[in-house]
Design a protein around this motif. Structure first.
Motif, PDB file in Angstrom:
ATOM      1  N   VAL A  43     116.291  82.642   2.240  1.00  0.00           N
ATOM      2  CA  VAL A  43     115.522  82.251   1.059  1.00  0.00           C
ATOM      3  C   VAL A  43     114.883  80.873   1.287  1.00  0.00           C
ATOM      4  N   PRO A  44     113.587  80.828   1.629  1.00  0.00           N
ATOM      5  CA  PRO A  44     112.917  79.532   1.770  1.00  0.00           C
ATOM      6  C   PRO A  44     112.858  78.811   0.418  1.00  0.00           C
ATOM      7  N   HIS A  45     113.168  77.523   0.429  1.00  0.00           N
ATOM      8  CA  HIS A  45     113.093  76.708  -0.786  1.00  0.00           C
ATOM      9  C   HIS A  45     112.011  75.657  -0.610  1.00  0.00           C
ATOM     10  N   THR A  46     112.110  74.619  -1.354  1.00  0.00           N
ATOM     11  CA  THR A  46     111.089  73.588  -1.408  1.00  0.00           C
ATOM     12  C   THR A  46     111.074  72.709  -0.161  1.00  0.00           C
ATOM     13  N   ILE A  47     109.937  72.050   0.044  1.00  0.00           N
ATOM     14  CA  ILE A  47     109.790  71.039   1.093  1.00  0.00           C
ATOM     15  C   ILE A  47     108.865  69.955   0.549  1.00  0.00           C
ATOM     16  N   ARG A  54     109.223  64.762   6.389  1.00  0.00           N
ATOM     17  CA  ARG A  54     109.427  65.546   5.168  1.00  0.00           C
ATOM     18  C   ARG A  54     110.778  66.243   5.230  1.00  0.00           C
ATOM     19  N   PHE A  55     111.326  66.512   4.055  1.00  0.00           N
ATOM     20  CA  PHE A  55     112.629  67.156   3.964  1.00  0.00           C
ATOM     21  C   PHE A  55     112.512  68.412   3.116  1.00  0.00           C
ATOM     22  N   GLY A  56     113.224  69.451   3.529  1.00  0.00           N
ATOM     23  CA  GLY A  56     113.192  70.709   2.808  1.00  0.00           C
ATOM     24  C   GLY A  56     114.508  71.446   2.961  1.00  0.00           C
ATOM     25  N   GLN A  57     114.523  72.665   2.454  1.00  0.00           N
ATOM     26  CA  GLN A  57     115.759  73.447   2.503  1.00  0.00           C
ATOM     27  C   GLN A  57     115.457  74.934   2.554  1.00  0.00           C
ATOM     28  N   ILE A  58     116.278  75.635   3.313  1.00  0.00           N
ATOM     29  CA  ILE A  58     116.296  77.098   3.333  1.00  0.00           C
ATOM     30  C   ILE A  58     117.737  77.500   3.061  1.00  0.00           C
ATOM     31  N   ASN A  59     117.931  78.443   2.143  1.00  0.00           N
ATOM     32  CA  ASN A  59     119.267  78.968   1.902  1.00  0.00           C
ATOM     33  C   ASN A  59     119.443  80.273   2.661  1.00  0.00           C
ATOM     34  N   VAL A  60     120.637  80.469   3.182  1.00  0.00           N
ATOM     35  CA  VAL A  60     121.007  81.735   3.809  1.00  0.00           C
ATOM     36  C   VAL A  60     122.146  82.300   2.963  1.00  0.00           C
ATOM     37  N   ASN A  61     121.871  83.420   2.300  1.00  0.00           N
ATOM     38  CA  ASN A  61     122.853  84.062   1.425  1.00  0.00           C
ATOM     39  C   ASN A  61     123.490  85.239   2.142  1.00  0.00           C
ATOM     40  N   ILE A  62     124.806  85.310   2.085  1.00  0.00           N
ATOM     41  CA  ILE A  62     125.564  86.377   2.734  1.00  0.00           C
ATOM     42  C   ILE A  62     126.192  87.220   1.624  1.00  0.00           C
ATOM     43  N   HIS A  63     125.723  88.451   1.490  1.00  0.00           N
ATOM     44  CA  HIS A  63     126.157  89.355   0.422  1.00  0.00           C
ATOM     45  C   HIS A  63     127.142  90.377   0.967  1.00  0.00           C
ATOM     46  N   ASN A 107     113.685  70.255  12.711  1.00  0.00           N
ATOM     47  CA  ASN A 107     115.058  70.647  13.013  1.00  0.00           C
ATOM     48  C   ASN A 107     115.787  70.906  11.700  1.00  0.00           C
ATOM     49  N   TRP A 108     116.989  71.451  11.820  1.00  0.00           N
ATOM     50  CA  TRP A 108     117.832  71.613  10.637  1.00  0.00           C
ATOM     51  C   TRP A 108     119.275  71.349  10.991  1.00  0.00           C
ATOM     52  N   THR A 134     114.380  68.812   8.449  1.00  0.00           N
ATOM     53  CA  THR A 134     113.633  67.576   8.643  1.00  0.00           C
ATOM     54  C   THR A 134     112.403  67.946   9.471  1.00  0.00           C
ATOM     55  N   VAL A 135     111.242  67.626   8.932  1.00  0.00           N
ATOM     56  CA  VAL A 135     109.981  67.945   9.599  1.00  0.00           C
ATOM     57  C   VAL A 135     109.243  66.636   9.856  1.00  0.00           C
ATOM     58  N   ARG A 136     108.851  66.418  11.112  1.00  0.00           N
ATOM     59  CA  ARG A 136     108.091  65.220  11.486  1.00  0.00           C
ATOM     60  C   ARG A 136     106.718  65.669  11.954  1.00  0.00           C
ATOM     61  N   GLU A 137     105.703  65.188  11.250  1.00  0.00           N
ATOM     62  CA  GLU A 137     104.334  65.542  11.621  1.00  0.00           C
ATOM     63  C   GLU A 137     103.512  64.265  11.796  1.00  0.00           C
TER      64      GLU A 137
END
Length: 140
Positions: A43-47, A54-63, A107-108, A134-137
């Motif tokens: 689940v991609p989240h905000t960045i 820049r900083f962002g987040q991706i959640n990985v859900n295990i069902h 990287n993450w 963490t994204v460096r551009e």
């Protein structure tokens, strides 16, 4: 500008190329369709916006479906399958731990690990882990 959706495709590829794909009864995907199987959902989240770092987040859900336990002759209750949730999450963490994508500037690291959460209207629980990006551009 790099987005969480683009990085999520790399998460998907890494998980699909790993043992995670063969250890679960369902799929690795971006959406959930079959609530009777074990799935890993990305689940991609905000960045952050336009900064050079820049900083962002991706959640990985295990069902994982709950385990039915008979309560008398005509009734069952459902229990959390802690063993499967723990085993699958451990393997996902092994695959995704401290990843740096060479030549891309991002990287993450593994961030927050959430306890089992009941999936509403379904007999299953899921755990999630956050990939802290963490994204460096270079600014042009």
């Amino acid at each position: 500008m790099i987005t969480t959706e683009e990085i999520a495709t790399r998460v998907y590829q890494m998980l699909n190329d790993s043992e995670v794909k063969t250890m679960i009864s369902g799929v690795i995907d971006y959406e959930r369709n079959d609530y009777t199987k074990e799935d890993v959902i990305i689940v991609p989240h905000t960045i952050d916006g336009e900064a050079s770092v820049r900083f962002g987040q991706i959640n990985v859900n295990i069902h994982v479906p709950d385990i039915p336990v008979a309560q008398g002759t005509d009734r069952s209750v459902f229990r959390i399958d802690f063993q499967r949730l723990i085993a699958i999450r451990a393997k996902v963490i092994d695959v995704l731990r401290r990843h740096y994508e060479s030549g891309t500037g991002w990287n993450w690291t593994i961030g927050q690990l959430n306890p089992p959460i009941k999936e509403q209207e379904h007999n299953e629980h899921f755990v999630s882990l956050a990939l802290e990006l963490t994204v460096r551009e270079k600014q042009v």
